[in-house]
Design an enzyme around this catalytic site. Sequence first.
Site, PDB file in Angstrom:
ATOM      1  N   CYS A  64      20.559 -10.359  -5.430  1.00 19.43           N
ATOM      2  CA  CYS A  64      21.512 -10.214  -6.447  1.00 19.43           C
ATOM      3  C   CYS A  64      20.087 -10.252  -7.650  1.00 19.43           C
ATOM      4  CB  CYS A  64      22.441 -11.146  -6.876  1.00 19.43           C
ATOM      5  SG  CYS A  64      21.761 -13.019  -6.589  1.00 19.43           S
ATOM      6  N   HIS A 115      24.508 -12.684 -13.192  1.00 13.35           N
ATOM      7  CA  HIS A 115      23.116 -13.423 -13.503  1.00 13.35           C
ATOM      8  C   HIS A 115      22.304 -12.831 -14.942  1.00 13.35           C
ATOM      9  CE1 HIS A 115      23.240 -15.063 -10.405  1.00 13.35           C
ATOM     10  NE2 HIS A 115      21.964 -14.493  -9.260  1.00 13.35           N
TER      11      HIS A 115
END
Length: 357
Positions: free
Chosen positions: A146, A259
């Site tokens: 990710c 994130h």
Amino acid sequence: MSGKMSVTKFTHTGDLFLKKYNVAIAGATGAVGVEFIKLLQERDFPLGSLKLLASHRSAGKTMDFKGEKLVVEELTESSFEGIDIAFFSAGGGRSKEYANAAVKSGALVIDNSSAFRMDPGVPLVVPEVNPEDIEWNKGIIANPNCSTIILLMAVTPLIRLQKVKRIIVSTYQAASGAGAAAMQELIDQSRQVLDGEEATKNSFPHQIAFNLFSHNTTIADDGYNEEERKMIFESRKILHDDALMISATCVRVPVLRAHSESVNIEFDGERPTLDAIRSALAAFPNVRLVDDRVANYFPMPLDASGIDETLVGRIRYDLSNPNAIDLFVCGDQILKGAALNGYQIAEEWIRQQSAFV
Ligand code: A2P
């Protein structure tokens, strides 16, 4: 309402695709699996049937899909008969154990785990970056880490302006990367701390509420943790640039599902102007520029949560290096960092297949 068979036929009304695809999701009950289900439900996917797979603990549970209740089945080697596309998001162990069985059954496996990412025979793909690698798959296509995906969404448009020599990235990673239970742990611990209780730790080794810590993956002999190594080696593979110098520091922060990354990019030669950089980012698919210096408004994980776009901003010249710039990027870890990227791989694969018909 009682459960029906988990393989249910759905009619696709669009005429973009003639063929319909039977899809299985291994890890359907997890944070990423649930998002795969939503994507298939909400978007224009040429779906024939959908099969939901998870551990024996979830077998028999039902999950909603387009007004139907689908029964979750236990993942086994024989789960993939008649399946065209299998999304795997049940951990690396399950991918290693069952992905080859799915391929043998004739399915294309899109694997969200790290099991096959660095296998030279397996393409590792971000559709906006290297869609051409989908073509040479031998049955498995790996979905990158990710943090790597989110980094490359910001860096690729700049590489296309001017070759990049070195990247230094620091991450601020959400709980979602460790799964649905870890997200719940952040919520539960926050409540416990506010209530004056001791925080209960299960998913994470340290308290995540009101704290942050170095990414909870194994540290190698060189001092880098596994997440940092993924960012380094996966980026080189996706960009086809083994010479790219890249260093990463990965940190877990008390954020639920997006994130953030602080990125320093050193170009090989003169850096492009900030205007050129902004234009390149704004023109790149699924990137949104959020760079308002006057309002002090830049990418934030809350703004990035639940959306397709990766947000990029805080774009500035690095005052310490005439060839470098700095920027800040936020992306939804479950969507672009996982399920959406996998879904886009499937779409792109279908598009490429259709081109050969
Ligand atoms: P289950 O819910 O039955 O445990 P997350 O990443 O959010 O933690 O989700 C992990 C996913 O992987 C879940 O769907 C989980 O199913 C599934 N999973 C975990 N272990 C197994 C296993 N041994 N066999 C099949 N699926 C598994």
